[in-house]
Design a protein around this motif. Structure first.
Motif, PDB file in Angstrom:
ATOM      1  N   ASP A 201      55.715  48.186  41.184  1.00  0.00           N
ATOM      2  CA  ASP A 201      55.005  49.089  40.285  1.00  0.00           C
ATOM      3  C   ASP A 201      54.789  48.433  38.912  1.00  0.00           C
ATOM      4  O   ASP A 201      55.296  47.347  38.641  1.00  0.00           O
ATOM      5  CB  ASP A 201      55.726  50.431  40.155  1.00  0.00           C
TER       6      ASP A 201
ATOM      7  N   PRO B 143      49.568  58.540  35.848  1.00  0.00           N
ATOM      8  CA  PRO B 143      48.234  58.205  35.363  1.00  0.00           C
ATOM      9  C   PRO B 143      47.921  58.792  33.988  1.00  0.00           C
ATOM     10  O   PRO B 143      47.026  58.319  33.301  1.00  0.00           O
ATOM     11  CB  PRO B 143      47.297  58.763  36.434  1.00  0.00           C
ATOM     12  N   GLU B 144      48.662  59.822  33.566  1.00  0.00           N
ATOM     13  CA  GLU B 144      48.395  60.442  32.270  1.00  0.00           C
ATOM     14  C   GLU B 144      49.566  60.339  31.298  1.00  0.00           C
ATOM     15  O   GLU B 144      49.518  60.935  30.218  1.00  0.00           O
ATOM     16  CB  GLU B 144      48.001  61.895  32.467  1.00  0.00           C
TER      17      GLU B 144
ATOM     18  N   LEU C 120      48.477  51.997  33.341  1.00  0.00           N
ATOM     19  CA  LEU C 120      48.441  53.183  34.219  1.00  0.00           C
ATOM     20  C   LEU C 120      47.098  53.887  34.136  1.00  0.00           C
ATOM     21  O   LEU C 120      46.567  54.338  35.157  1.00  0.00           O
ATOM     22  CB  LEU C 120      49.575  54.138  33.830  1.00  0.00           C
ATOM     23  N   SER C 121      46.517  53.966  32.953  1.00  0.00           N
ATOM     24  CA  SER C 121      45.226  54.668  32.814  1.00  0.00           C
ATOM     25  C   SER C 121      44.096  53.883  33.478  1.00  0.00           C
ATOM     26  O   SER C 121      43.093  54.458  33.882  1.00  0.00           O
ATOM     27  CB  SER C 121      44.894  54.921  31.344  1.00  0.00           C
ATOM     28  N   LEU C 122      44.284  52.572  33.609  1.00  0.00           N
ATOM     29  CA  LEU C 122      43.285  51.735  34.288  1.00  0.00           C
ATOM     30  C   LEU C 122      43.532  51.639  35.783  1.00  0.00           C
ATOM     31  O   LEU C 122      42.803  50.966  36.495  1.00  0.00           O
ATOM     32  CB  LEU C 122      43.274  50.348  33.665  1.00  0.00           C
ATOM     33  N   GLY C 123      44.599  52.273  36.243  1.00  0.00           N
ATOM     34  CA  GLY C 123      44.891  52.281  37.676  1.00  0.00           C
ATOM     35  C   GLY C 123      45.644  51.066  38.170  1.00  0.00           C
ATOM     36  O   GLY C 123      45.674  50.793  39.361  1.00  0.00           O
ATOM     37  N   ILE C 124      46.291  50.324  37.255  1.00  0.00           N
ATOM     38  CA  ILE C 124      47.102  49.195  37.685  1.00  0.00           C
ATOM     39  C   ILE C 124      48.394  49.733  38.273  1.00  0.00           C
ATOM     40  O   ILE C 124      49.074  50.509  37.611  1.00  0.00           O
ATOM     41  CB  ILE C 124      47.386  48.239  36.499  1.00  0.00           C
ATOM     42  N   PRO C 125      48.714  49.384  39.508  1.00  0.00           N
ATOM     43  CA  PRO C 125      49.895  49.976  40.167  1.00  0.00           C
ATOM     44  C   PRO C 125      51.209  49.523  39.546  1.00  0.00           C
ATOM     45  O   PRO C 125      51.331  48.503  38.979  1.00  0.00           O
ATOM     46  CB  PRO C 125      49.781  49.498  41.598  1.00  0.00           C
TER      47      PRO C 125
END
Length: 70
Positions: free
Chosen positions: A2, A26-27, A65-70
């Motif tokens: 992660d 994500p938020e 996280l906001s860019l969707g990087i796991p």
């Protein structure tokens, strides 16, 4: 792996000073820095460098996280 584990791998200093991930999504990115004698200053407060590291790590983690990087 992660995003927080990636951060600790890329920036071992964060693990060294004891920053921990409390909640990641994500938020939101909530990191904490438990107070220990090793990260305090002469007045007993958390050293400014440690505070900056916490803020920077939180910002970079939230951005990932906001860019969707796991």
């Amino acid at each position: 792996m992660d995003i927080w584990e990636q951060m600790l791998e890329l920036e071992p200093f964060l693990r060294h000073i004891g920053i921990e991930a409390e909640a990641l999504g994500p938020e939101q990115a909530i990191l904490r820095l438990p107070v220990r004698k090793e990260i305090t200053n002469h007045t007993g407060g958390i050293h400014g460098g440690a505070q900056f590291a916490l803020g920077e790590a939180t910002g970079v983690t939230a951005a990932g996280l906001s860019l969707g990087i796991p």
